[in-house]
Design an enzyme around this catalytic site. Structure first.
Site, PDB file in Angstrom:
ATOM      1  N   ALA A 233      -7.673 -22.273 -10.114  1.00  0.00           N
ATOM      2  CA  ALA A 233      -8.541 -22.443  -9.196  1.00  0.00           C
ATOM      3  C   ALA A 233     -10.028 -23.108  -9.394  1.00  0.00           C
ATOM      4  O   ALA A 233     -10.705 -23.799  -8.539  1.00  0.00           O
ATOM      5  CB  ALA A 233      -8.885 -21.243  -8.166  1.00  0.00           C
TER       6      ALA A 233
ATOM      7  N   ASP B  93      -9.656 -28.973 -12.180  1.00  0.00           N
ATOM      8  CA  ASP B  93     -10.185 -30.223 -11.393  1.00  0.00           C
ATOM      9  C   ASP B  93      -9.234 -30.582 -10.187  1.00  0.00           C
ATOM     10  O   ASP B  93      -9.935 -30.825  -9.118  1.00  0.00           O
ATOM     11  CB  ASP B  93      -9.819 -31.377 -12.251  1.00  0.00           C
TER      12      ASP B  93
ATOM     13  N   HIS C  16       2.634 -36.221  -4.376  1.00  0.00           N
ATOM     14  CA  HIS C  16       1.768 -36.412  -3.205  1.00  0.00           C
ATOM     15  C   HIS C  16       1.986 -37.780  -2.445  1.00  0.00           C
ATOM     16  O   HIS C  16       1.593 -38.226  -1.222  1.00  0.00           O
ATOM     17  CB  HIS C  16       0.350 -36.227  -3.527  1.00  0.00           C
TER      18      HIS C  16
ATOM     19  N   ASP D 134       2.841 -41.094 -15.822  1.00  0.00           N
ATOM     20  CA  ASP D 134       1.810 -40.579 -14.733  1.00  0.00           C
ATOM     21  C   ASP D 134       1.932 -40.988 -13.323  1.00  0.00           C
ATOM     22  O   ASP D 134       1.809 -40.226 -12.427  1.00  0.00           O
ATOM     23  CB  ASP D 134       0.387 -41.430 -15.164  1.00  0.00           C
TER      24      ASP D 134
ATOM     25  N   HIS E 209       5.817 -40.937  -8.580  1.00  0.00           N
ATOM     26  CA  HIS E 209       5.304 -41.483  -7.244  1.00  0.00           C
ATOM     27  C   HIS E 209       6.313 -42.670  -6.823  1.00  0.00           C
ATOM     28  O   HIS E 209       6.735 -42.606  -5.876  1.00  0.00           O
ATOM     29  CB  HIS E 209       4.191 -41.895  -7.220  1.00  0.00           C
TER      30      HIS E 209
ATOM     31  N   LYS F 115      -4.550 -50.925  -4.715  1.00  0.00           N
ATOM     32  CA  LYS F 115      -3.612 -51.326  -3.800  1.00  0.00           C
ATOM     33  C   LYS F 115      -2.036 -50.753  -4.005  1.00  0.00           C
ATOM     34  O   LYS F 115      -1.783 -50.584  -5.187  1.00  0.00           O
ATOM     35  CB  LYS F 115      -3.373 -52.511  -3.759  1.00  0.00           C
TER      36      LYS F 115
ATOM     37  N   ARG G  94       7.430 -54.121  -0.927  1.00  0.00           N
ATOM     38  CA  ARG G  94       7.594 -55.712  -0.371  1.00  0.00           C
ATOM     39  C   ARG G  94       9.241 -55.751  -0.675  1.00  0.00           C
ATOM     40  O   ARG G  94       9.691 -55.757  -1.765  1.00  0.00           O
ATOM     41  CB  ARG G  94       7.076 -56.914  -1.393  1.00  0.00           C
TER      42      ARG G  94
ATOM     43  N   TYR H  11       3.637 -55.416   7.741  1.00  0.00           N
ATOM     44  CA  TYR H  11       3.754 -56.842   8.271  1.00  0.00           C
ATOM     45  C   TYR H  11       4.926 -57.627   7.863  1.00  0.00           C
ATOM     46  O   TYR H  11       5.644 -57.166   6.752  1.00  0.00           O
ATOM     47  CB  TYR H  11       2.383 -57.662   7.932  1.00  0.00           C
TER      48      TYR H  11
ATOM     49  N   ARG I 122      -5.053 -59.471 -13.360  1.00  0.00           N
ATOM     50  CA  ARG I 122      -3.637 -59.034 -12.907  1.00  0.00           C
ATOM     51  C   ARG I 122      -2.907 -58.364 -13.796  1.00  0.00           C
ATOM     52  O   ARG I 122      -1.644 -58.017 -13.495  1.00  0.00           O
ATOM     53  CB  ARG I 122      -3.266 -60.106 -12.100  1.00  0.00           C
TER      54      ARG I 122
HETATM   55  C1  BG6 Z   1      -2.052 -38.985  -9.782  1.00  0.00           C
HETATM   56  C2  BG6 Z   1      -2.196 -39.801 -11.260  1.00  0.00           C
HETATM   57  O1  BG6 Z   1      -0.622 -38.596  -9.676  1.00  0.00           O
HETATM   58  O2  BG6 Z   1      -1.915 -40.243  -8.863  1.00  0.00           O
HETATM   59  C3  BG6 Z   1      -3.317 -40.523 -11.087  1.00  0.00           C
HETATM   60  O3  BG6 Z   1      -2.211 -38.932 -12.109  1.00  0.00           O
HETATM   61  C4  BG6 Z   1      -3.502 -41.639 -10.284  1.00  0.00           C
HETATM   62  O4  BG6 Z   1      -3.550 -41.203 -12.618  1.00  0.00           O
HETATM   63  C5  BG6 Z   1      -3.319 -40.872  -8.562  1.00  0.00           C
HETATM   64  O5  BG6 Z   1      -4.657 -42.334 -10.120  1.00  0.00           O
HETATM   65  C6  BG6 Z   1      -3.043 -42.256  -7.602  1.00  0.00           C
HETATM   66  O6  BG6 Z   1      -2.979 -41.356  -6.414  1.00  0.00           O
HETATM   67  P1  BG6 Z   1      -3.658 -42.277  -5.023  1.00  0.00           P
HETATM   68  O7  BG6 Z   1      -2.985 -41.343  -4.096  1.00  0.00           O
HETATM   69  O8  BG6 Z   1      -4.963 -42.413  -5.301  1.00  0.00           O
HETATM   70  O9  BG6 Z   1      -2.866 -43.402  -5.006  1.00  0.00           O
END
Ligand code: BG6
Length: 491
Positions: free
Chosen positions: A13, A16, A182, A239, A244, A348, A352, A386, A471
């Site tokens: 708890a 970070d 997430h 990461d 993700h 961003k 696509r 879009y 970029r």
């Molecule tokens: C986290 C990564 O899981 O997702 C971070 O550890 C990254 O490095 C983050 O910045 C990105 O999440 P979001 O929701 O801000 O795109």
């Protein structure tokens, strides 16, 4: 009707993640009426000693939105207890106290328990064991459900994942565990299955006959921001890509599940995600460009290796473009391009889907440029869907130009879009596992990246250096062009 008591036990708890994500999301749920004050207990648990008051003071700056009164009401629910992660006795003694509170609030009704692991994976198993012995195994008749939220990283490669997974499996069956990614809680990611499967205009085209390439992009315009210590032992692939972006990709590419919503849908969806992940070959070095950021040209930002927590000679990638190939009848030969980087020119994330040109269009329009249609789903910022479409340039000439059919959420909908964590914690309370990652999905996703990660770890590939705010390395565009992505600009 007697609502159930909900005890939320936040392990780690004072860390970070708990401060930045877990507690603000619990606050969001509370102020929107999903957590009822006199039926909820929120107990933080970590190793350092701290009074409830000190703990609340530390949380306060992280609570955004909401009135002072709402913040106070929420913080009054939050208590903090100290204990070791590997001590069944410590956890048991905290729960002696919590059980009394539960009985008081419960008035003879049921009690549900949510355990939130906001801790590094090295302590998953010790605290998992302590909680099992001290709480789960001793749950009485009044306890309804017990669920565990676990945060990434789930290992560093196939081997370490397998070890962690089998240790956790020895303690908890799959239906207890909610592994958070997430990205699965983001509005536009949740929209994907509705967009794909409820529109007659997309699904018939969603295959190798019509799709030229799929690109999933994640860009951040900031560097490691003090997280260099963690980041350096993970790198951009572990990461954000292996978790993700691969999760997003599996939703884009999977076959239709038996059901998208309702009874059984969680496993139907995850079955299809695993199937598609199992059809992806491990990444080859030639399908990958790695980069690492230098300082900003104007000196305003330091290079990755100048971060105090990063070794000077680090070769950890902060950027990667990777092409994945799905060897199944729907996608054979279609490149899935994943591009992710820190310290780039903008923040961003989008998907696509680039379609092949309409057959014969080159001849029909006398060689005038016809741009490929592209369906874009922008995850952030400013959620939007879009479609890049060819229309006649308004005026007297018969000239095709590319224009956009644009659904921008901000302009169209007047609703608050919840943070991904808020949405996901609510899904756990509702017992819906569809937006959480199953064990076999993780195994499949680690298998795709592990050979490449080992080559990187062994120093076999050096990242190409790119300027902060650019970029990324130009070699990335060369790779994506080579596999057939036609860059329309603006990405
Ligand atoms: C986290 C990564 O899981 O997702 C971070 O550890 C990254 O490095 C983050 O910045 C990105 O999440 P979001 O929701 O801000 O795109």
């Amino acid at each position: 009707y007697l609502p159930d008591v909900l005890t939320i036990f936040v392990v780690g708890a004072s860390g970070d993640l708990a401060k930045k994500k877990t507690y603000p999301s619990l606050f969001d749920l509370h102020r929107h009426g999903f957590l009822i004050s006199d039926k909820t207990i929120i107990c933080g648990y970590a190793r350092s000693p701290k009074s409830d008051e000190d703990f609340r003071d530390q949380l306060m700056p992280y609570l955004k939105d909401g009135t002072e009164e709402e913040k106070k009401e929420f913080l009054d629910l939050c208590i903090y207890r100290k204990g070791a992660y590997d001590s069944t006795d410590d956890v048991a003694s905290v729960f002696e106290e919590l059980k009394e509170k539960e009985a008081e609030l419960g008035e003879g009704g049921k009690v549900n328990r949510l355990f939130y692991f906001a801790i590094p994976p090295t302590v998953f198993v010790p605290i998992g064991k302590s909680i099992k012995e001290a709480v789960i195994d001793r749950a009485g008749e009044s306890v309804g459900w017990s669920r565990l939220i676990v945060e990434k990283p789930f290992g560093k490669d196939s081997e370490s994942f397998q070890e962690l997974s089998s240790d956790m499996k020895a303690l908890y069956s799959e239906d207890y565990i909610y592994r958070i990614d997430h990205y699965l809680g983001k509005e536009m990611v949740q929209n994907l299955l509705i967009l794909r499967f409820s529109n007659a205009i997309f699904e018939p085209l969603w295959n190798r006959n019509h799709v030229k390439s799929v690109t999933i992009t994640f860009k951040e315009n900031f560097g490691t921001k003090g997280r260099g210590g963690y980041f350096d032992s993970y790198g951009i692939i572990r990461d954000v890509i292996q978790n993700h972006l691969l999760q997003v990709m599996s939703l884009v590419a999977m076959e239709p599940p038996v059901k998208v919503t309702g009874e059984g849908s969680a496993n139907y969806i995850r079955d299809e995600k695993v199937k598609v992940l199992n059809c992806i070959d491990p990444v080859k070095l030639e399908d990958c460009v790695l980069g690492q950021y230098l300082a900003a040209p104007d000196g305003s930002e330091v290079a990755y290796t100048e971060d105090d927590t990063v070794p000077d000679d680090s070769v950890t990638p902060t950027f990667a473009t990777i092409v994945l190939w799905i060897k199944n009848p729907r996608w054979d030969g279609v490149p899935f391009i994943i591009k992710a980087g820190k310290a780039l020119n903008e923040r961003k994330a989008d998907i696509r889907v680039q379609f092949k040109n309409a057959p014969g269009s080159g001849n029909l329009f006398d060689g005038q440029t016809i741009t490929e249609n592209e369906l874009v789903m922008r995850l952030q910022p400013d959620e939007a869907v879009y479609i890049k479409t060819n229309v006649k340039k308004p005026g007297l000439a018969t000239k095709p130009i590319m224009s956009e059919l644009d659904l921008s959420y901000k302009e169209r909908y007047d609703v608050e879009l919840f943070d991904a964590y808020t949405r996901l914690i609510l899904e756990v309370i509702r017992g819906r596992q569809a937006t959480f990652v199953r064990d076999d999905e993780l195994k499949a996703s680690w298998d795709i990246f592990t050979p490449l990660l080992h080559q990187i770890d062994d120093g076999k590939v050096n990242p190409i250096l790119y300027e902060y705010g650019s970029r990324g390395p130009p070699e990335s565009d060369q790779l994506t062009e080579r596999v057939g992505y036609h860059y329309h600009g603006g990405n």
